[in-house]
Design an enzyme around this catalytic site. Structure first.
Site, PDB file in Angstrom:
ATOM      1  N   SER A 243     -11.669  -3.610   1.569  1.00 44.01           N
ATOM      2  CA  SER A 243     -11.507  -3.047   2.912  1.00 44.01           C
ATOM      3  C   SER A 243     -11.495  -1.531   2.859  1.00 44.01           C
ATOM      4  CB  SER A 243     -10.204  -3.560   3.546  1.00 44.01           C
ATOM      5  OG  SER A 243     -10.283  -4.935   3.804  1.00 44.01           O
TER       6      SER A 243
ATOM      7  N   PHE B 226      -3.744   2.273   3.753  1.00 51.01           N
ATOM      8  CA  PHE B 226      -3.358   1.146   4.596  1.00 51.01           C
ATOM      9  C   PHE B 226      -2.390   0.253   3.830  1.00 51.01           C
ATOM     10  CE2 PHE B 226      -7.195   0.351   2.261  1.00 51.01           C
ATOM     11  CZ  PHE B 226      -7.158  -0.966   1.846  1.00 51.01           C
TER      12      PHE B 226
ATOM     13  N   GLY C 211     -11.362  -8.589   1.134  1.00 54.16           N
ATOM     14  CA  GLY C 211     -10.367  -8.272   0.128  1.00 54.16           C
ATOM     15  C   GLY C 211      -9.704  -6.939   0.435  1.00 54.16           C
ATOM     16  N   CYS C 212      -8.499  -6.741  -0.083  1.00 53.41           N
ATOM     17  CA  CYS C 212      -7.763  -5.515   0.251  1.00 53.41           C
ATOM     18  C   CYS C 212      -8.472  -4.269  -0.278  1.00 53.41           C
ATOM     19  CB  CYS C 212      -6.339  -5.601  -0.267  1.00 53.41           C
ATOM     20  SG  CYS C 212      -6.171  -5.987  -2.023  1.00 53.41           S
ATOM     21  N   TYR C 213      -8.797  -4.234  -1.558  1.00 51.76           N
ATOM     22  CA  TYR C 213      -9.509  -3.073  -2.091  1.00 51.76           C
ATOM     23  C   TYR C 213     -10.858  -2.897  -1.408  1.00 51.76           C
ATOM     24  CZ  TYR C 213      -6.259  -2.619  -6.059  1.00 51.76           C
ATOM     25  OH  TYR C 213      -5.150  -2.422  -6.845  1.00 51.76           O
TER      26      TYR C 213
END
Length: 313
Positions: A118, A282, A114-116
């Protein structure tokens, strides 16, 4: 050429993956008739024809797609949350450890983070694995993301010319402390306790900053920010997708949108002798989604991991 099928190519992540293959001459994209994109028989046929299938679907649909695989050679790269903490799957953040890298190289089932998660794991994993904090440290995580992280419906709300004025300001959510990324944030980092997590969606398209504040007197010893920078620089040395910046790299403010369009991330360590904040910046659609998925594909195929991706200085 490698035959690739994207199941769910109309969603935000699926479209980004599809567009990234436009200029690659080593990939043959298998496309499904739009009238049959929800037909399980046709989906199963496309999946089993492919060398690699990307799943860009809701969790239940991803699980259904995996159950359709009959060709043992098909590699599945799943961008949903369905398999991220399944020990039989490779977790697609190979920079965290050699073990994770090896699993991405060899496993036919890869779960894209998941983005968060990461950003969170890029910070907390080294802290725990190097013994800087204990597994029961009460971690707090603050984060902000561009609105593309909200999917097609959220994007439409933010880009509507008649939108609600409330969208003009950052909005904190997951107030119940039940965000879907918490499970992998805890499991992958090695935490023994679930962290406090305060994410915010903001009025800009792409980019993300995840921040972890630390009290130095709660560490296993009182580390300085210079010592922490050395630990992180060593942990990520030679990793093209993770840049650990020197102390003092940012002297003013850290903006959330400066990594838009990039597929790597940067980590900064700031603060003083008593309180330190570590940030990971990012693109939520790059290293936080489609870029990470393609990095995993490149590794699984034995290619240069950066192939077709935008890596900055």
């Amino acid at each position: 050429m490698t035959k690739v099928f994207i199941d769910g190519s109309q969603g935000t992540t699926g479209l980004k993956i599809f567009n990234r293959f436009e200029n690659r001459n080593d990939i043959e994209l298998l496309t499904i008739n739009q009238e049959k994109r929800k037909d399980p028989t046709e989906r199963a046929r496309m999946i089993n024809m492919s060398d690699i299938t990307f799943l860009c679907l809701p969790d239940d649909a991803s699980r259904e797609a995996v159950s359709m695989v009959t060709n043992e050679n098909v590699k599945i790269i799943d961008t949903s949350t369905a398999h991220r903490t399944n020990p039989e799957w490779a977790y697609g953040f190979p920079e965290l450890s050699d073990q994770l890298l090896h699993k991405v190289q060899t496993c036919n089932r890869i779960a894209v983070p998941g983005c968060y998660a990461s950003g969170f794991n890029s910070i907390v994993y080294p802290l725990i694995s190097h013994g800087i904090i204990s597994a029961d440290y009460p971690i707090t995580c603050y984060a902000m993301s561009g609105y593309t992280g909200a999917g097609k419906k959220g994007i439409a709300q933010y880009e509507d010319t008649q939108r609600d004025p409330e969208l003009d300001a950052p909005r904190q959510y997951a107030l119940s402390q039940e965000h879907k990324h918490l499970k992998e944030m805890k499991a992958i980092s090695g935490l023994a306790v679930t962290p406090f997590f305060a994410p915010h969606i903001c009025d800009y398209p792409r980019g993300m900053v995840v921040s972890i504040p630390l009290f130095t007197d709660m560490m296993t010893k009182k580390y300085t920010k210079q010592e922490l920078q050395q630990v992180f620089a060593s942990h990520y040395r030679g990793k093209a997708f993770v840049k650990v910046r020197p102390i003092g790299y940012t002297t003013g403010m850290i903006s959330g949108n400066t990594f838009a369009g990039r597929d790597d991330m940067e980590i900064e360590i700031n603060g003083n002798d008593d309180r330190i904040v570590i940030t990971s910046r990012f693109d939520n659609l790059g290293k936080g989604a489609s870029g990470a998925a393609i990095e995993c594909m490149n590794i699984a195929l034995g290619l240069d991991p950066t192939t077709g991706l935008n890596i900055g200085e």
